[in-house]
Design a protein around this motif. Sequence first.
Motif, PDB file in Angstrom:
ATOM      1  N   ARG A   1       0.812  -1.205   0.000  1.00  0.00           N
ATOM      2  CA  ARG A   1       0.000   0.000   0.000  1.00  0.00           C
ATOM      3  C   ARG A   1       0.854   1.267   0.000  1.00  0.00           C
ATOM      4  NH1 ARG A   1      -5.043   0.999   4.080  1.00  0.00           N
ATOM      5  NH2 ARG A   1      -5.576  -1.032   3.171  1.00  0.00           N
ATOM      6  N   SER A   2       1.918   1.273   0.794  1.00  0.00           N
ATOM      7  CA  SER A   2       2.715   2.506   0.933  1.00  0.00           C
ATOM      8  C   SER A   2       3.797   2.656  -0.123  1.00  0.00           C
ATOM      9  CB  SER A   2       3.369   2.535   2.312  1.00  0.00           C
ATOM     10  OG  SER A   2       4.427   1.575   2.392  1.00  0.00           O
ATOM     11  N   GLN A   3       4.323   1.518  -0.589  1.00  0.00           N
ATOM     12  CA  GLN A   3       5.479   1.515  -1.481  1.00  0.00           C
ATOM     13  C   GLN A   3       6.638   2.315  -0.887  1.00  0.00           C
ATOM     14  OE1 GLN A   3       5.898  -0.353  -4.236  1.00  0.00           O
ATOM     15  NE2 GLN A   3       3.882  -1.228  -3.743  1.00  0.00           N
ATOM     16  N   ALA A   4       6.738   2.284   0.440  1.00  0.00           N
ATOM     17  CA  ALA A   4       7.801   3.004   1.143  1.00  0.00           C
ATOM     18  C   ALA A   4       8.953   2.058   1.432  1.00  0.00           C
ATOM     19  CB  ALA A   4       7.271   3.588   2.450  1.00  0.00           C
TER      20      ALA A   4
ATOM     21  N   ALA B   1      12.702  -2.730  -1.349  1.00  0.00           N
ATOM     22  CA  ALA B   1      13.126  -1.555  -0.576  1.00  0.00           C
ATOM     23  C   ALA B   1      14.104  -0.724  -1.396  1.00  0.00           C
ATOM     24  CB  ALA B   1      13.753  -1.992   0.742  1.00  0.00           C
ATOM     25  N   ARG B   2      15.019  -1.398  -2.118  1.00  0.00           N
ATOM     26  CA  ARG B   2      15.973  -0.662  -2.959  1.00  0.00           C
ATOM     27  C   ARG B   2      15.255   0.059  -4.097  1.00  0.00           C
ATOM     28  NH1 ARG B   2      18.940  -5.436  -2.578  1.00  0.00           N
ATOM     29  NH2 ARG B   2      18.620  -5.935  -4.791  1.00  0.00           N
ATOM     30  N   GLN B   3      14.250  -0.599  -4.639  1.00  0.00           N
ATOM     31  CA  GLN B   3      13.506   0.021  -5.734  1.00  0.00           C
ATOM     32  C   GLN B   3      12.741   1.266  -5.262  1.00  0.00           C
ATOM     33  OE1 GLN B   3      11.014  -3.155  -7.142  1.00  0.00           O
ATOM     34  NE2 GLN B   3      12.736  -4.357  -7.951  1.00  0.00           N
ATOM     35  N   ALA B   4      12.326   1.235  -3.990  1.00  0.00           N
ATOM     36  CA  ALA B   4      11.537   2.352  -3.450  1.00  0.00           C
ATOM     37  C   ALA B   4      12.405   3.496  -2.952  1.00  0.00           C
ATOM     38  CB  ALA B   4      10.645   1.850  -2.314  1.00  0.00           C
ATOM     39  N   GLY B   5      13.689   3.235  -2.738  1.00  0.00           N
ATOM     40  CA  GLY B   5      14.558   4.280  -2.214  1.00  0.00           C
ATOM     41  C   GLY B   5      15.998   3.831  -2.263  1.00  0.00           C
ATOM     42  N   GLU B   6      16.893   4.638  -1.745  1.00  0.00           N
ATOM     43  CA  GLU B   6      18.323   4.338  -1.790  1.00  0.00           C
ATOM     44  C   GLU B   6      18.638   3.120  -0.922  1.00  0.00           C
ATOM     45  OE1 GLU B   6      22.582   6.574  -0.832  1.00  0.00           O
ATOM     46  OE2 GLU B   6      20.670   7.650  -0.687  1.00  0.00           O
ATOM     47  N   ALA B   7      19.430   2.194  -1.453  1.00  0.00           N
ATOM     48  CA  ALA B   7      19.797   0.985  -0.708  1.00  0.00           C
ATOM     49  C   ALA B   7      20.849   1.302   0.333  1.00  0.00           C
ATOM     50  CB  ALA B   7      20.310  -0.082  -1.661  1.00  0.00           C
ATOM     51  N   THR B   8      20.821   0.558   1.415  1.00  0.00           N
ATOM     52  CA  THR B   8      21.845   0.698   2.452  1.00  0.00           C
ATOM     53  C   THR B   8      22.827  -0.467   2.324  1.00  0.00           C
ATOM     54  OG1 THR B   8      20.682  -0.655   4.094  1.00  0.00           O
ATOM     55  CG2 THR B   8      20.063   1.693   3.945  1.00  0.00           C
TER      56      THR B   8
END
Length: 413
Positions: free
Chosen positions: A322-325, A352-359
């Motif tokens: 739902r959030s794609q966060a 998670a990487r696709q939604a934002g910067e990977a750690t």
Amino acid sequence: MHARLPTFAVVLLAGLMSLGLPGLACAAPALRSDMVESLERMQSRLDGDDAAALADDARAAAARLEGGNAADRWARALFLQIAANAESRLDHFEAAADLFARARAIDDVAREYRYRWLHQEARLRLRAGQTARGVELLGQWLEQNGAAATDDDRWLMVQGLATLERWDGAAEWADRARRGDAAGGSGGRRLALAASVYQRAGRDAEALECLDELITAAEVTADTWRRAAGLAQRLDRPGRAAAIWEAGWRRGALRGQDALRQLVQLHMAGGTPARAAEYLERALSDGQLEDDLANRRLLARAWSAARDRDAALQAWRAVGERSQAAEDWRQLGELAYAWGRWDTAIEALRRARQAGEATPRDWLLEGVAALERGDPDTARAAFEAARQAGAEQADAWLDSLEAAGAGSGAPSG
């Protein structure tokens, strides 16, 4: 003329003896027959409708006896008592108290009568709003006549001291009053008073004990349920707080979305997160709570705390979809990794990487999960990415892969 004890004085004597006080037959001076008749006539008027006239007549009769002998002084005190009772019938509590004070100050009045009138004066002072004086007099009477005190007397002392905000003293009298009530139990108002007194005196454990008894025995307001739960929390008893709140919810005293969310939070804090999750799921399905991301995240955290792996992973997946966060997917990946659900961990970390910067940690966890499911190529690629991102352990994992011929006996992540 023959002297005799007035009929109403005999009635008073019987009342005093019923309180366990000594008899007065020898203590009361003998009165003339005409005086007895006058007292009896006035006493009989107390059941009539003209209490004001009776009060005036009794005062006048008492005034005519000033300066007389012992019998006159005794009769004067009894006239003042009649006047006090008449004023009390009119709700003139201060005037009635003043009359009892005058009666007990007369010389030669027996001690038992002084105690009786002291008791009546104290109660009247309290009813008149003369709290400090009433408490002082009631305290004197209780000290001298403790064995004759009733539950009402002790609770009246509690109320008076509470009104004066003398909380420690009120709490001590609440202890005595509750001991006196032990056989029959304290009523709702008394329990509420004791709880307030104890709480103001800093005795939270006793306050909670009273509120526990109150909410078990009677229908109480939502504020009372909240107070009880708050005290349990203050006493570091989160499980008890959750149980209290749930009981209030089940009885219908606590209602609405805020109360339901508080119930969930208390169950999570109290070590019963599965109950929190169950309440949340029902509330979301039947519309009691808005089906938004905040409540969905709360549900996922509740199942996670309950360590229900399937329910928790499913709940976090629903939140991520739902959030794609990135943080929601990362939370799913971390839990899946911790519980050995390797495929789910890899999928969630990638999303998670696709939604934002990977750690760097994301890459390391993906590499270890790939190794655990027997996929050294994917693991190697993940560790290479982790090294480029600055992960200190990446080189150790890569060296281990090379040394083991892509085996799984690598260093811990």
